[in-house]
Design an enzyme around this catalytic site. Structure first.
Site, short mmCIF file in Angstrom:
data_model
loop_
_atom_site.label_atom_id
_atom_site.label_comp_id
_atom_site.label_asym_id
_atom_site.label_seq_id
_atom_site.Cartn_x
_atom_site.Cartn_y
_atom_site.Cartn_z
N SER A 293 0.85 -1.18 0.00
CA SER A 293 0.00 0.00 0.00
C SER A 293 0.89 1.24 0.00
O SER A 293 1.85 1.34 0.77
CB SER A 293 -0.89 0.00 1.26
OG SER A 293 -1.66 1.17 1.33
N LYS B 89 0.96 1.81 -7.05
CA LYS B 89 0.28 0.95 -8.03
C LYS B 89 -0.84 1.69 -8.76
O LYS B 89 -0.90 1.66 -10.00
CB LYS B 89 -0.30 -0.29 -7.33
CG LYS B 89 0.72 -1.16 -6.64
CD LYS B 89 0.08 -2.37 -6.00
CE LYS B 89 -0.95 -1.99 -4.95
NZ LYS B 89 -0.37 -1.21 -3.82
N SER B 90 -1.73 2.32 -8.02
CA SER B 90 -2.87 3.00 -8.64
C SER B 90 -2.42 4.16 -9.52
O SER B 90 -2.96 4.38 -10.60
CB SER B 90 -3.84 3.50 -7.57
OG SER B 90 -4.44 2.41 -6.88
N SER C 171 2.78 2.12 -2.53
CA SER C 171 3.95 1.95 -3.41
C SER C 171 3.79 2.67 -4.74
O SER C 171 4.78 2.93 -5.43
CB SER C 171 4.21 0.46 -3.66
OG SER C 171 3.09 -0.15 -4.28
N SER D 212 -2.40 -7.66 -3.61
CA SER D 212 -2.28 -9.11 -3.92
C SER D 212 -1.03 -9.70 -3.28
O SER D 212 -0.09 -10.06 -3.97
CB SER D 212 -2.29 -9.35 -5.43
OG SER D 212 -1.44 -8.49 -6.14
#
Length: 216
Positions: free
Chosen positions: A50, A54-55, A52, A122
């Site tokens: 969380s 990604k989104s 990092s 994940s």
């Protein structure tokens, strides 16, 4: 008030329970869609802690692809939990079912000739490997969004890490729950050493190099 139930311990929500069903093939095949779109369907699976990035990478890559006339769609972890997976929590069993469902959605988008870009923590290798297994060879691109825990905590605008360290959020990945990074990801992006735009471009360059989307 109606309460949504999470899977019980040992319960397999992936078990085939429906009977008397038949798979119906259409008149349009995947290759037909890919020829129309001028690209190949694929799932780009971003995994990491969380915070990092990604989104940010996912929406940035989607925008770059659409600006290039490509067909892409982002499946984001928080967004999916508002609808499709709103009955799942963060226990190991729930996390596994969360990823299984998203894998099936990504498979549909890939079959539709789309570039499906997913942004999910994940944390378990077995869950990610399960998604890879349901896709055709070459359709799953695992991307490790590599960022040190301390940097992720510094970026934590929602205060999740602070709450996790205070014991207010149980089973929080990286603090009270494990994260198993990919052993051999197709791509590694180190977001603490470069701006978000470069990270998104890294995804695009990888897709170009593999012939999934044409070069500009």
């Amino acid at each position: 008030m109606r309460f949504l139930r999470s899977p019980a311990v040992g319960e397999d929500l992936a078990e085939q329970k429906a009977t008397n069903i038949t798979w119906h093939a259409g008149q349009v095949e995947r290759r037909d869609r890919e020829l129309l779109f001028g690209q190949r369907g694929v799932t780009v699976w971003l995994t990491g802690l969380s915070g990092s990035g990604k989104s940010t990478i996912a929406v940035g890559a989607e925008k770059v692809l659409l600006d290039r006339g490509r067909h892409a769609y982002v499946l984001d972890g928080d967004n999916i939990r508002h609808g499709l997976n709103k009955n799942l929590g963060f226990s190991p069993a729930d996390r596994t079912e969360n990823i299984r469902r998203i894998g099936e959605v990504a498979k549909l988008l890939t079959d539709g000739g789309m570039v499906a870009v997913t942004a999910f923590i994940s944390p378990y290798r077995a869950d990610r490997d399960q998604v890879r297994a349901i896709l055709q060879p070459g359709d799953f691109i695992e991307v490790l969004v590599d960022c040190p825990l301390e940097v992720c905590e510094q970026r934590d605008v929602k205060g999740l890490y602070q709450k996790a360290r205070a014991g207010q959020i149980p089973e929080f990945t990286g603090i009270s729950a494990p994260y198993e990074p990919p052993l051999s990801p197709e791509l590694t992006i180190r977001t603490h050493t470069q701006p978000a735009e470069e990270s998104a471009q890294q995804v695009l360059s990888h897709l170009e190099a593999r012939g999934i989307v044409p070069r500009a």
